[in-house]
Write a protein that holds these residues in place. Structure first.
Motif, PDB file in Angstrom:
ATOM      1  N   GLU A   1      58.273  48.814  42.060  1.00 44.00           N
ATOM      2  CA  GLU A   1      58.536  50.275  42.384  1.00 44.00           C
ATOM      3  C   GLU A   1      59.440  50.211  43.739  1.00 44.00           C
ATOM      4  N   LEU A   2      59.539  49.125  44.140  1.00 47.73           N
ATOM      5  CA  LEU A   2      60.362  48.907  45.356  1.00 47.73           C
ATOM      6  C   LEU A   2      61.744  48.232  45.230  1.00 47.73           C
ATOM      7  N   PHE A   3      61.547  47.139  44.477  1.00 45.41           N
ATOM      8  CA  PHE A   3      62.500  45.782  44.643  1.00 45.41           C
ATOM      9  C   PHE A   3      63.095  45.763  43.052  1.00 45.41           C
ATOM     10  N   GLU A   4      63.852  44.949  42.883  1.00 46.24           N
ATOM     11  CA  GLU A   4      64.468  44.170  41.652  1.00 46.24           C
ATOM     12  C   GLU A   4      65.249  42.955  42.204  1.00 46.24           C
ATOM     13  N   GLY A   5      65.244  42.099  41.329  1.00 46.49           N
ATOM     14  CA  GLY A   5      66.037  40.705  41.680  1.00 46.49           C
ATOM     15  C   GLY A   5      65.378  39.432  41.859  1.00 46.49           C
ATOM     16  N   ASP A   6      66.076  38.352  42.216  1.00 48.89           N
ATOM     17  CA  ASP A   6      65.416  37.211  42.097  1.00 48.89           C
ATOM     18  C   ASP A   6      64.201  36.846  43.141  1.00 48.89           C
ATOM     19  N   TYR A   7      64.376  37.381  44.111  1.00 43.83           N
ATOM     20  CA  TYR A   7      63.269  37.214  45.173  1.00 43.83           C
ATOM     21  C   TYR A   7      61.925  38.037  44.635  1.00 43.83           C
ATOM     22  N   ALA A   8      62.327  39.123  44.215  1.00 42.03           N
ATOM     23  CA  ALA A   8      61.078  40.072  43.493  1.00 42.03           C
ATOM     24  C   ALA A   8      60.508  39.487  42.481  1.00 42.03           C
ATOM     25  N   GLU A   9      61.312  38.796  41.723  1.00 39.60           N
ATOM     26  CA  GLU A   9      60.710  37.891  40.568  1.00 39.60           C
ATOM     27  C   GLU A   9      59.886  36.802  40.924  1.00 39.60           C
ATOM     28  N   ASN A  10      60.548  36.267  41.961  1.00 41.29           N
ATOM     29  CA  ASN A  10      59.673  34.992  42.599  1.00 41.29           C
ATOM     30  C   ASN A  10      58.458  35.345  43.252  1.00 41.29           C
ATOM     31  N   ALA A  11      58.529  36.669  43.774  1.00 44.95           N
ATOM     32  CA  ALA A  11      57.192  36.943  44.509  1.00 44.95           C
ATOM     33  C   ALA A  11      56.293  37.166  43.663  1.00 44.95           C
ATOM     34  N   LYS A  12      56.506  37.660  42.248  1.00 46.74           N
ATOM     35  CA  LYS A  12      55.516  37.883  41.069  1.00 46.74           C
ATOM     36  C   LYS A  12      55.150  36.274  40.653  1.00 46.74           C
ATOM     37  N   ARG A  13      56.059  35.375  40.347  1.00 47.29           N
ATOM     38  CA  ARG A  13      55.578  34.272  40.072  1.00 47.29           C
ATOM     39  C   ARG A  13      54.614  33.352  41.109  1.00 47.29           C
ATOM     40  N   ARG A  14      55.143  33.809  42.222  1.00 43.80           N
ATOM     41  CA  ARG A  14      54.244  32.782  43.207  1.00 43.80           C
ATOM     42  C   ARG A  14      53.035  33.596  43.266  1.00 43.80           C
ATOM     43  N   ALA A  15      52.684  34.926  43.466  1.00 43.40           N
ATOM     44  CA  ALA A  15      51.218  35.604  43.156  1.00 43.40           C
ATOM     45  C   ALA A  15      50.718  35.131  41.967  1.00 43.40           C
ATOM     46  N   ARG A  16      51.214  34.991  40.616  1.00 46.59           N
ATOM     47  CA  ARG A  16      50.563  34.639  39.688  1.00 46.59           C
ATOM     48  C   ARG A  16      49.890  32.942  39.933  1.00 46.59           C
ATOM     49  N   LYS A  17      50.749  32.185  40.400  1.00 41.57           N
ATOM     50  CA  LYS A  17      50.475  30.837  40.703  1.00 41.57           C
ATOM     51  C   LYS A  17      49.266  30.812  41.618  1.00 41.57           C
ATOM     52  N   MET A  18      49.277  31.573  42.768  1.00 37.32           N
ATOM     53  CA  MET A  18      48.507  31.648  43.826  1.00 37.32           C
ATOM     54  C   MET A  18      46.963  32.390  43.383  1.00 37.32           C
ATOM     55  N   SER A  19      47.195  33.416  42.780  1.00 32.05           N
ATOM     56  CA  SER A  19      45.922  34.157  42.182  1.00 32.05           C
ATOM     57  C   SER A  19      44.940  33.102  41.439  1.00 32.05           C
ATOM     58  N   THR A  20      45.664  32.457  40.437  1.00 31.04           N
ATOM     59  CA  THR A  20      45.117  31.385  39.369  1.00 31.04           C
ATOM     60  C   THR A  20      44.738  30.107  40.370  1.00 31.04           C
ATOM     61  N   PHE A  21      45.275  29.768  41.255  1.00 29.38           N
ATOM     62  CA  PHE A  21      44.566  28.569  41.987  1.00 29.38           C
ATOM     63  C   PHE A  21      43.459  29.177  42.674  1.00 29.38           C
ATOM     64  N   LEU A  22      43.427  30.151  43.420  1.00 32.41           N
ATOM     65  CA  LEU A  22      42.267  30.852  44.165  1.00 32.41           C
ATOM     66  C   LEU A  22      41.241  30.994  43.385  1.00 32.41           C
ATOM     67  N   TYR A  23      41.434  31.604  42.145  1.00 36.64           N
ATOM     68  CA  TYR A  23      40.422  32.080  41.141  1.00 36.64           C
ATOM     69  C   TYR A  23      39.607  30.568  40.832  1.00 36.64           C
ATOM     70  N   LEU A  24      40.182  29.630  40.338  1.00 43.14           N
ATOM     71  CA  LEU A  24      39.759  28.313  40.084  1.00 43.14           C
ATOM     72  C   LEU A  24      38.860  27.827  41.310  1.00 43.14           C
ATOM     73  N   LYS A  25      39.509  27.742  42.462  1.00 44.65           N
ATOM     74  CA  LYS A  25      39.017  27.135  43.569  1.00 44.65           C
ATOM     75  C   LYS A  25      37.718  27.875  44.124  1.00 44.65           C
ATOM     76  N   ILE A  26      37.754  29.177  43.720  1.00 49.91           N
ATOM     77  CA  ILE A  26      36.508  30.024  44.053  1.00 49.91           C
ATOM     78  C   ILE A  26      35.165  29.474  43.389  1.00 49.91           C
ATOM     79  N   PHE A  27      35.456  29.295  41.848  1.00 41.62           N
ATOM     80  CA  PHE A  27      34.542  29.040  41.179  1.00 41.62           C
ATOM     81  C   PHE A  27      34.098  27.518  41.341  1.00 41.62           C
ATOM     82  N   GLU A  28      34.954  26.724  41.669  1.00 43.21           N
ATOM     83  CA  GLU A  28      34.930  25.301  42.076  1.00 43.21           C
ATOM     84  C   GLU A  28      33.749  25.505  43.652  1.00 43.21           C
ATOM     85  N   ALA A  29      34.078  26.097  44.446  1.00 42.81           N
ATOM     86  CA  ALA A  29      33.359  26.433  45.396  1.00 42.81           C
ATOM     87  C   ALA A  29      31.880  26.798  45.273  1.00 42.81           C
ATOM     88  N   ARG A  30      31.626  27.348  44.239  1.00 44.98           N
ATOM     89  CA  ARG A  30      30.209  27.936  43.695  1.00 44.98           C
ATOM     90  C   ARG A  30      29.415  26.868  43.390  1.00 44.98           C
TER      91      ARG A  30
END
Length: 133
Positions: free
Chosen positions: A102-131
């Motif tokens: 809605e707000l942006f387009e470009g390389d940094y915008a795409e990088n923000a998506k990639r980093r969020a995808r990686k971060m969410s996968t990491f956090l998701y896995l680590k939450i289940f490990e912690a359980r």
């Protein structure tokens, strides 16, 4: 409307604050966030610094991110009877992508998506490990 790329801390603050406005209203996600976060202004500043560091690789002392997102998410999951699922992470990621688009387009915008995808996968896995303890 011609969108620009994410280029400054102000842009990141706009992204983060717009995103969390959606989170705070989301019927599925808002209970987790609204219960855990008591000072939204401080939280938005902290997350702006986190994303600024992540996207722009800033390491200025006055703007360095300090915090432990993994520990924070594990605590929220435990406080909510280990009820965070992949659906919650999917909703979070979809709102993040939607806000960026809605707000942006470009390389940094795409990088923000990639980093969020990686971060969410990491956090998701680590939450289940912690359980498992």
């Amino acid at each position: 409307m011609n969108k620009k790329d994410i280029k400054s801390r102000d842009d990141i603050f706009l992204l983060v604050s717009s995103f969390y406005n959606k989170i705070r209203k989301d019927p599925v996600l808002s209970p987790f966030f609204n219960d855990a976060i008591k000072d939204w202004d401080a939280h938005l500043e902290r997350l702006t610094t986190f994303w600024e560091s992540s996207l722009f690789m800033t390491r200025k002392l006055e703007q360095k991110y300090t915090g432990n997102p993994l520990e924070a998410h594990i605590k929220v999951d435990a406080k909510n009877n280990n009820s965070i699922t992949e659906t919650h992470f999917g909703l979070w990621l979809n709102l993040w992508f939607q806000t960026i688009d809605e707000l942006f387009e470009g390389d940094y915008a795409e990088n923000a998506k990639r980093r969020a995808r990686k971060m969410s996968t990491f956090l998701y896995l680590k939450i289940f490990e912690a359980r498992r303890g």
